[in-house]
Each structure stands twice: as C-alpha cells, then as structure tokens.
Design a protein around this motif. Structure first.
Motif, mmCIF file in Angstrom:
data_model
loop_
_atom_site.group_PDB
_atom_site.id
_atom_site.type_symbol
_atom_site.label_atom_id
_atom_site.label_comp_id
_atom_site.label_asym_id
_atom_site.label_seq_id
_atom_site.Cartn_x
_atom_site.Cartn_y
_atom_site.Cartn_z
ATOM 1 N N ASP A 162 43.464 18.947 54.023
ATOM 2 C CA ASP A 162 44.679 19.755 54.109
ATOM 3 C C ASP A 162 44.318 21.222 54.327
ATOM 4 O O ASP A 162 44.556 21.791 55.392
ATOM 5 C CB ASP A 162 45.491 19.577 52.827
ATOM 6 N N HIS A 163 43.698 21.849 53.315
ATOM 7 C CA HIS A 163 43.252 23.232 53.466
ATOM 8 C C HIS A 163 41.949 23.318 54.255
ATOM 9 O O HIS A 163 41.632 24.370 54.822
ATOM 10 C CB HIS A 163 43.077 23.879 52.095
ATOM 11 N N THR A 164 41.196 22.228 54.274
ATOM 12 C CA THR A 164 39.961 22.156 55.057
ATOM 13 C C THR A 164 39.946 20.849 55.836
ATOM 14 O O THR A 164 39.902 19.772 55.244
ATOM 15 C CB THR A 164 38.719 22.220 54.160
ATOM 16 N N LEU A 165 40.025 20.956 57.154
ATOM 17 C CA LEU A 165 39.963 19.789 58.026
ATOM 18 C C LEU A 165 38.561 19.672 58.598
ATOM 19 O O LEU A 165 37.983 20.658 59.064
ATOM 20 C CB LEU A 165 40.986 19.890 59.147
ATOM 21 N N LEU A 166 38.010 18.472 58.581
ATOM 22 C CA LEU A 166 36.670 18.208 59.095
ATOM 23 C C LEU A 166 36.747 17.500 60.438
ATOM 24 O O LEU A 166 37.498 16.530 60.598
ATOM 25 C CB LEU A 166 35.884 17.345 58.108
ATOM 26 N N ALA A 167 35.959 17.982 61.405
ATOM 27 C CA ALA A 167 35.850 17.336 62.711
ATOM 28 C C ALA A 167 34.382 17.317 63.114
ATOM 29 O O ALA A 167 33.691 18.327 62.990
ATOM 30 C CB ALA A 167 36.673 18.087 63.754
ATOM 31 N N VAL A 168 33.901 16.165 63.562
ATOM 32 C CA VAL A 168 32.494 16.016 63.930
ATOM 33 C C VAL A 168 32.381 15.707 65.416
ATOM 34 O O VAL A 168 33.226 15.019 65.991
ATOM 35 C CB VAL A 168 31.802 14.915 63.093
ATOM 36 N N GLY A 169 31.319 16.239 66.026
ATOM 37 C CA GLY A 169 31.111 16.072 67.451
ATOM 38 C C GLY A 169 30.141 14.963 67.780
ATOM 39 O O GLY A 169 29.452 14.426 66.911
ATOM 40 N N PRO A 170 30.062 14.601 69.066
ATOM 41 C CA PRO A 170 29.173 13.523 69.508
ATOM 42 C C PRO A 170 27.710 13.753 69.150
ATOM 43 O O PRO A 170 26.985 12.789 68.872
ATOM 44 C CB PRO A 170 29.372 13.504 71.029
ATOM 45 N N GLN A 171 27.253 14.999 69.152
ATOM 46 C CA GLN A 171 25.852 15.282 68.824
ATOM 47 C C GLN A 171 25.522 14.854 67.402
ATOM 48 O O GLN A 171 24.470 14.254 67.153
ATOM 49 C CB GLN A 171 25.559 16.777 68.996
ATOM 50 N N LEU A 172 26.405 15.161 66.465
ATOM 51 C CA LEU A 172 26.172 14.793 65.075
ATOM 52 C C LEU A 172 26.201 13.282 64.907
ATOM 53 O O LEU A 172 25.364 12.705 64.207
ATOM 54 C CB LEU A 172 27.224 15.453 64.180
ATOM 55 N N VAL A 173 27.169 12.630 65.538
ATOM 56 C CA VAL A 173 27.267 11.171 65.448
ATOM 57 C C VAL A 173 26.002 10.515 65.981
ATOM 58 O O VAL A 173 25.447 9.597 65.360
ATOM 59 C CB VAL A 173 28.512 10.676 66.207
ATOM 60 N N ALA A 174 25.507 10.997 67.110
ATOM 61 C CA ALA A 174 24.291 10.435 67.700
ATOM 62 C C ALA A 174 23.079 10.680 66.819
ATOM 63 O O ALA A 174 22.200 9.817 66.685
ATOM 64 C CB ALA A 174 24.070 11.030 69.083
ATOM 65 N N ALA A 175 23.006 11.865 66.192
ATOM 66 C CA ALA A 175 21.868 12.187 65.331
ATOM 67 C C ALA A 175 21.798 11.273 64.117
ATOM 68 O O ALA A 175 20.716 11.059 63.552
ATOM 69 C CB ALA A 175 21.949 13.646 64.887
ATOM 70 N N LEU A 176 22.948 10.729 63.713
ATOM 71 C CA LEU A 176 22.982 9.794 62.592
ATOM 72 C C LEU A 176 22.726 8.355 63.035
ATOM 73 O O LEU A 176 22.674 7.445 62.196
ATOM 74 C CB LEU A 176 24.338 9.872 61.893
ATOM 75 N N GLY A 177 22.599 8.144 64.337
ATOM 76 C CA GLY A 177 22.426 6.793 64.857
ATOM 77 C C GLY A 177 23.703 5.980 64.765
ATOM 78 O O GLY A 177 23.659 4.748 64.736
ATOM 79 N N ALA A 178 24.847 6.664 64.734
ATOM 80 C CA ALA A 178 26.143 6.001 64.591
ATOM 81 C C ALA A 178 26.913 6.080 65.904
ATOM 82 O O ALA A 178 26.483 6.717 66.872
ATOM 83 C CB ALA A 178 26.944 6.654 63.462
ATOM 84 N N THR A 179 28.067 5.421 65.935
ATOM 85 C CA THR A 179 28.964 5.482 67.084
ATOM 86 C C THR A 179 30.396 5.605 66.593
ATOM 87 O O THR A 179 30.753 5.054 65.547
ATOM 88 C CB THR A 179 28.862 4.238 67.988
ATOM 89 N N VAL A 180 31.188 6.327 67.344
ATOM 90 C CA VAL A 180 32.633 6.396 67.128
ATOM 91 C C VAL A 180 33.272 6.011 68.451
ATOM 92 O O VAL A 180 33.182 6.768 69.418
ATOM 93 C CB VAL A 180 33.086 7.806 66.701
ATOM 94 N N PRO A 181 33.874 4.834 68.543
ATOM 95 C CA PRO A 181 34.462 4.399 69.818
ATOM 96 C C PRO A 181 35.452 5.414 70.358
ATOM 97 O O PRO A 181 36.363 5.842 69.661
ATOM 98 C CB PRO A 181 35.170 3.081 69.436
ATOM 99 N N GLY A 182 35.243 5.824 71.605
ATOM 100 C CA GLY A 182 36.149 6.767 72.254
ATOM 101 C C GLY A 182 35.723 8.215 72.186
ATOM 102 O O GLY A 182 36.278 9.051 72.896
#
Length: 314
Positions: free
Chosen positions: A59-79
């Motif tokens: 609410d007061h702090t919204l978190l958004a992560v980019g493709p670079q961070l997702v890739a660095a974790l070895g994860a995927t976010v479809p789309g």
C-alpha cells in the motif's frame, strides 16, 4: 455453493493484490530504482529480498521486480519481458531495464525519504541504488484523477471496479501469480516552452480533449493522444490502469507514467501506435514531451501481509 458467484474471482484476486495498484494516487510519491550488483549470487539476492519483504506492505510501499532480477534467481514469471526500444518514425522511445523498483506513497515526503533509505540498506549488497524520481499529485479533481502539469486530467479512461481488477490483475493462474500485476514505467520530460508556445486549440488537438471541460474532441486530428491510445480501438481491446504522477527536479518537469495490466500486451500496443509503428502517425504528445526511460516489471501478490515471492523461489 458448488460454483463461485460471478464476482467472487475478482474479489479474491483483489484481496491478494498490492493495494497501491487499485488505490488512487497519493499526495506524494517516490520511485526508487535498483540495479543488480556485479557477480551477485542467487543466495545473496534471496537474503536481500528476505530483508526487504517486511518493509513492503503493498500500500505505502509497492514492490515491482524486473526481468534481470527474475533471471538472476533462476526463476520465471510468465509474460514478463524487457521493455522494447522503439525508433524509426521520428519518435524515440528508449528502453532502460531495471532490476527492481519500489513505488513509495504517502502524505509526507520526509517519510518516503526515510523509507527509501531503509529499503536501500535492506537490499545491499545484492542490489544497489540507481536513481529516484520524486513525484506529487497535482489538482485532484472531482473525478478522482490528478492532472498532468500541462493541466490536462490524467487517467480519464481508467476502468473502474471489477473492470479495473480485470484490466490490472492476473487471474486464474494459481497461487503466487493470481493478484499480481505487470507494470510499465516511463519518465516523460515535458518541453514546457514548446507547450506554452502553442495556442489553446493546438494544445487541445495534441491531447484530444478540451482543457476546461475534459470533453473528448470529435474534430481532433488522428495524431491526438486520445485517439492514438483509445483502448476500445484495439483488437483485442487494450485496457490498462493508469496511476501516473507529475515530477519536478530543478527546472525540469514532466510525468512519471505508470500503467498496470494483467499482461504487458495492452500497454505495448498503445505505445507502438503512439510511436508510429502501426500506421506511421506519431502521437502529438511527442511535440511537447519525450520519454527518457522505459521499464517493464512484475508486481508480486501479497500473502500474510508481505509480498508473495514463491514464484521467485523464496
């Protein structure tokens, strides 16, 4: 009941979303962007995100992560994908990938500055501060939307209620994804001298609305911003939920454009048409403003009062 009522899926999704997505813009905001540290390891990155999680209430702090961070974790976010650069028709739309962004929202700028420091410390050493944009709400009108510094109302065509939930939030993809959202962020810099040099009629034709009444102009040219981005004119229809805020630094000023969607497709077809890639007609907005950044990110859902990062392997 054996089958959920019609509106129940939207309500469940809304409750897992970060509240800032559906809330009106606050009096002041601060967008804080972070890049990955060199040679960062997944373990170090997970530790930093674990320290960040208690600071994110959605609410007061919204978190958004980019493709670079997702890739660095070895994860995927479809789309999720990187923002595409667009050039070639006289409009330059840059791509400036970022690993993570926090949109800080509140009533006091000092609170946001202190929250940004706490976030920066939590994310070190895996991510380091890149830049920040301080923003504010300008002339909140009866419709609930603020205005751009040109005086024109922003977000007039935003969907409301269940339509806003449908446009902005992921649904039917399962735990860890439902209630999440994709966001496009662009910092636009206004040429206020160019804007002030135009007549009232010229200004209205650039935007496609009357400044005083906010009514859409039937005789606006095809380059008018409203016509370039008319959400119902795309196939499929391209609805997004705008949550933009003006910004200023020294003598520079403009709009921090923010659009949430259940995918990035609706925003991207709008931006491609604005840049002339669809039919060669460039949005009139480029006469008085230009984007200097462009990023795509993913806003995870919430669970138990903290961001649900299971899709990232946390």
């Amino acid at each position: 009941p054996l089958f959920p009522l019609k509106n129940q899926p939207c309500k469940r999704t809304m409750h897992t979303a970060q509240a800032a997505i559906l809330a009106t813009v606050p009096p002041v905001g601060r967008y804080v962007f972070f890049n990955l540290a060199a040679n960062v390891t997944p373990a170090t990155l997970r530790d930093s995100l674990s320290r960040l999680a208690p600071l994110v209430d959605g609410d007061h702090t919204l978190l958004a992560v980019g493709p670079q961070l997702v890739a660095a974790l070895g994860a995927t976010v479809p789309g999720l994908r990187e923002f595409p650069a667009m050039t070639g028709h006289g409009a330059d739309v840059p791509s400036t990938p970022t690993a993570l962004c926090c949109w800080l929202r509140g009533d006091e700028k000092g609170d946001l500055l202190l929250q940004a420091r706490a976030i920066e410390k939590a994310l070190a050493p895996a991510l380091h501060f890149h830049r920040a944009v301080d923003a504010f709400r300008y002339k909140l009108g009866a419709s609930g939307h603020g205005r751009d510094l040109t005086g024109y109302e922003d977000g007039t065509e935003n969907p409301d209620g269940d339509e806003a939930v449908e446009a902005a939030l992921v649904q039917g993809q399962g735990a860890g994804l439902d209630g999440s959202s994709f966001v496009a962020m662009q910092q636009w810099v206004h040429d206020m001298d160019a804007f002030e040099a135009t007549s009232g009629t010229e200004r209205d034709h650039i935007i496609g609305r009357n400044l005083q009444t906010n009514d859409e102009l039937e005789d606006a040219p095809e380059s008018a911003h409203v016509k370039r981005t008319e959400q119902e004119s795309f196939t499929p229809q391209a609805f997004v939920l705008r949550r933009s805020m003006p910004w200023a630094l020294g003598q520079k000023m403009g709009l921090m454009f923010v659009a949430f969607g259940h995918s990035l497709d609706a925003y991207e077809v709008q931006m491609r048409r604005m840049a002339g890639e669809e039919d060669g007609t460039i949005d009139g907005l480029f006469k008085i403003s230009k984007p200097v950044s462009g990023s795509y990110l993913w806003c995870p859902p919430m669970y138990g009062g903290a961001p649900d990062l299971r899709q990232l392997g946390l």
